[in-house]
Motif scaffolding. Structure first.
Motif, PDB file in Angstrom:
ATOM      1  N   LEU A  96       0.821  -1.211   0.000  1.00 30.12           N
ATOM      2  CA  LEU A  96       0.000   0.000   0.000  1.00 30.12           C
ATOM      3  C   LEU A  96       0.857   1.265   0.000  1.00 30.12           C
ATOM      4  O   LEU A  96       0.476   2.273  -0.581  1.00 30.12           O
ATOM      5  N   ASP A  97       2.033   1.200   0.651  1.00 27.30           N
ATOM      6  CA  ASP A  97       2.907   2.378   0.629  1.00 27.30           C
ATOM      7  C   ASP A  97       3.407   2.656  -0.781  1.00 27.30           C
ATOM      8  O   ASP A  97       3.578   3.819  -1.181  1.00 27.30           O
ATOM      9  N   LEU A  98       3.641   1.603  -1.578  1.00 24.21           N
ATOM     10  CA  LEU A  98       4.081   1.790  -2.956  1.00 24.21           C
ATOM     11  C   LEU A  98       2.964   2.371  -3.814  1.00 24.21           C
ATOM     12  O   LEU A  98       3.206   3.198  -4.700  1.00 24.21           O
ATOM     13  N   VAL A  99       1.734   1.957  -3.574  1.00 21.60           N
ATOM     14  CA  VAL A  99       0.596   2.506  -4.315  1.00 21.60           C
ATOM     15  C   VAL A  99       0.446   3.994  -4.005  1.00 21.60           C
ATOM     16  O   VAL A  99       0.221   4.819  -4.903  1.00 21.60           O
ATOM     17  N   ALA A 100       0.585   4.354  -2.736  1.00 23.46           N
ATOM     18  CA  ALA A 100       0.501   5.764  -2.349  1.00 23.46           C
ATOM     19  C   ALA A 100       1.609   6.572  -3.011  1.00 23.46           C
ATOM     20  O   ALA A 100       1.370   7.678  -3.526  1.00 23.46           O
ATOM     21  N   LEU A 101       2.812   6.030  -3.014  1.00 23.60           N
ATOM     22  CA  LEU A 101       3.948   6.714  -3.630  1.00 23.60           C
ATOM     23  C   LEU A 101       3.715   6.935  -5.117  1.00 23.60           C
ATOM     24  O   LEU A 101       3.909   8.030  -5.635  1.00 23.60           O
ATOM     25  N   GLY A 102       3.281   5.895  -5.818  1.00 21.62           N
ATOM     26  CA  GLY A 102       3.027   6.026  -7.248  1.00 21.62           C
ATOM     27  C   GLY A 102       1.911   7.000  -7.556  1.00 21.62           C
ATOM     28  O   GLY A 102       1.988   7.768  -8.521  1.00 21.62           O
ATOM     29  N   THR A 103       0.879   7.002  -6.739  1.00 25.24           N
ATOM     30  CA  THR A 103      -0.260   7.892  -6.964  1.00 25.24           C
ATOM     31  C   THR A 103       0.152   9.353  -6.839  1.00 25.24           C
ATOM     32  O   THR A 103      -0.189  10.188  -7.688  1.00 25.24           O
ATOM     33  N   ARG A 108       0.553   3.520   6.809  1.00 23.54           N
ATOM     34  CA  ARG A 108       1.438   2.353   6.861  1.00 23.54           C
ATOM     35  C   ARG A 108       2.890   2.801   7.031  1.00 23.54           C
ATOM     36  O   ARG A 108       3.655   2.199   7.791  1.00 23.54           O
ATOM     37  N   MET A 109       3.278   3.865   6.330  1.00 24.43           N
ATOM     38  CA  MET A 109       4.636   4.392   6.475  1.00 24.43           C
ATOM     39  C   MET A 109       4.887   4.885   7.888  1.00 24.43           C
ATOM     40  O   MET A 109       5.911   4.577   8.510  1.00 24.43           O
ATOM     41  N   ARG A 110       3.949   5.676   8.386  1.00 20.00           N
ATOM     42  CA  ARG A 110       4.122   6.263   9.731  1.00 20.00           C
ATOM     43  C   ARG A 110       4.153   5.200  10.814  1.00 20.00           C
ATOM     44  O   ARG A 110       4.754   5.396  11.877  1.00 20.00           O
ATOM     45  N   ALA A 111       3.536   4.049  10.529  1.00 20.75           N
ATOM     46  CA  ALA A 111       3.519   2.955  11.503  1.00 20.75           C
ATOM     47  C   ALA A 111       4.776   2.099  11.437  1.00 20.75           C
ATOM     48  O   ALA A 111       4.923   1.148  12.215  1.00 20.75           O
ATOM     49  N   GLY A 112       5.685   2.415  10.498  1.00 22.89           N
ATOM     50  CA  GLY A 112       6.910   1.641  10.367  1.00 22.89           C
ATOM     51  C   GLY A 112       6.737   0.357   9.604  1.00 22.89           C
ATOM     52  O   GLY A 112       7.584  -0.542   9.699  1.00 22.89           O
ATOM     53  N   SER A 113       5.660   0.242   8.827  1.00 21.62           N
ATOM     54  CA  SER A 113       5.379  -0.998   8.096  1.00 21.62           C
ATOM     55  C   SER A 113       5.627  -0.873   6.601  1.00 21.62           C
ATOM     56  O   SER A 113       5.206  -1.740   5.828  1.00 21.62           O
ATOM     57  N   ALA A 114       6.290   0.211   6.177  1.00 21.10           N
ATOM     58  CA  ALA A 114       6.569   0.388   4.756  1.00 21.10           C
ATOM     59  C   ALA A 114       7.648  -0.587   4.311  1.00 21.10           C
ATOM     60  O   ALA A 114       8.398  -1.134   5.120  1.00 21.10           O
ATOM     61  N   VAL A 174      10.115   9.272   8.385  1.00 19.82           N
ATOM     62  CA  VAL A 174       9.032   8.445   7.895  1.00 19.82           C
ATOM     63  C   VAL A 174       7.890   8.378   8.899  1.00 19.82           C
ATOM     64  O   VAL A 174       6.732   8.146   8.520  1.00 19.82           O
ATOM     65  N   ARG A 175       8.166   8.601  10.186  1.00 22.15           N
ATOM     66  CA  ARG A 175       7.105   8.549  11.205  1.00 22.15           C
ATOM     67  C   ARG A 175       6.134   9.720  11.067  1.00 22.15           C
ATOM     68  O   ARG A 175       5.033   9.674  11.625  1.00 22.15           O
ATOM     69  N   GLY A 176       6.549  10.748  10.345  1.00 23.19           N
ATOM     70  CA  GLY A 176       5.653  11.888  10.111  1.00 23.19           C
ATOM     71  C   GLY A 176       5.371  12.066   8.633  1.00 23.19           C
ATOM     72  O   GLY A 176       5.145  13.188   8.169  1.00 23.19           O
ATOM     73  N   ALA A 177       5.386  10.969   7.867  1.00 19.53           N
ATOM     74  CA  ALA A 177       5.247  11.021   6.411  1.00 19.53           C
ATOM     75  C   ALA A 177       3.963  11.724   5.976  1.00 19.53           C
ATOM     76  O   ALA A 177       2.877  11.472   6.512  1.00 19.53           O
ATOM     77  N   VAL A 178       4.101  12.616   5.002  1.00 18.41           N
ATOM     78  CA  VAL A 178       2.964  13.306   4.392  1.00 18.41           C
ATOM     79  C   VAL A 178       3.110  13.225   2.875  1.00 18.41           C
ATOM     80  O   VAL A 178       4.172  12.855   2.356  1.00 18.41           O
TER      81      VAL A 178
END
Length: 240
Positions: free
Chosen positions: A1-8, A29-35, A50-54
């Motif tokens: 899901l982090d990759l989908v967000a990045l691509g979008t 997912r990124m902020r939770a450390g699961s990327a 990454v814990r404050g990713a926007v």
């Protein structure tokens, strides 16, 4: 899901309700450390937390580092980084992408300065702007066209020698209300065979032509832009 967000975000996809939900889910997912390891490593080399990713981190820090590899080196470096399972390997690749992006920024600064200087030599009434320099890198001309378009608010095509050496690779950027690909269709219709290949959409396009055709292309492109802008103005006057 982090990759989908990045691509979008990096590909400037419209954030409708569904895409906005996907991006927010990926950021959580990124902020939770699961990327994935690659995404996390790119945050580290970018100096972002990454814990404050926007979304801005994806569009202005992570995306450009991945894209830089395709512009200057080998796009598979970015793919390999994002697919890496090992954090050490991911960080190694992310560091390489960071260095390539620094090279891209230096090249872009130099080429934009050259382009702005060339604008002084153009006719003041040019509407469709075409620029070329033999020293420019073909992977950066799209960024140059964007910068010139933003300053002059006119459709711009920037060219550089292609890798083969006997062709020019051009990147076009347009303004709101002017369909750049349709303009290239018209140029191609008026001068069959001049453009080797082209493609794109309303706001951006790419094309290839021989160096000997640059001057003719610049002339015809300006004429097509001028005519289409005048037609648009006339249409507006008729509606009023």
């Amino acid at each position: 899901l982090d990759l989908v967000a990045l691509g979008t975000v990096a590909d400037l996809v419209r954030l409708d309700a569904n895409n906005r939900a996907v991006v927010e889910g990926g950021l959580r997912r990124m902020r939770a450390g699961s990327a994935c390891a690659g995404s996390t490593a790119l945050f580290v080399v970018s100096g972002r937390d990454v814990r404050g990713a926007v979304a801005a981190d994806l569009g202005y820090a992570i995306g450009p580092r991945i894209n830089a590899a395709g512009r200057l080196d080998d796009m598979t470096i970015g793919v390999e980084c994002l697919l890496a399972d090992d954090s050490a390997r991911a960080h190694e690749l992310a560091s390489l992408l960071h260095d390539i992006n620094a090279q891209r920024r230096d090249l872009q600064t130099s080429m934009v300065e050259d382009a702005m200087a060339k604008l002084d030599g153009l006719a003041p009434d040019d509407i469709g702007i075409s620029l070329f320099d033999a020293s420019w890198h073909p992977g950066i001309v799209g960024l140059v066209a964007s910068k010139v378009k933003e300053q002059r608010h006119r459709p711009v095509v920037a060219f550089a020698p292609a890798g083969e050496g006997d062709q020019l690779r051009g990147s076009a950027r347009s303004i709101a209300g002017f369909h750049i690909r349709d303009a290239l269709v018209e140029v191609d219709a008026r001068c069959p065979g001049m453009i080797v290949r082209f493609g794109g959409h309303a706001m951006a396009a790419g094309l290839t032509l021989a160096p000997t055709h640059f001057a003719r292309f610049a002339e015809v492109f300006d004429a097509v832009v001028r005519e289409r802008v005048e037609i648009g103005r006339a249409s507006c006057r008729e509606r009023v």
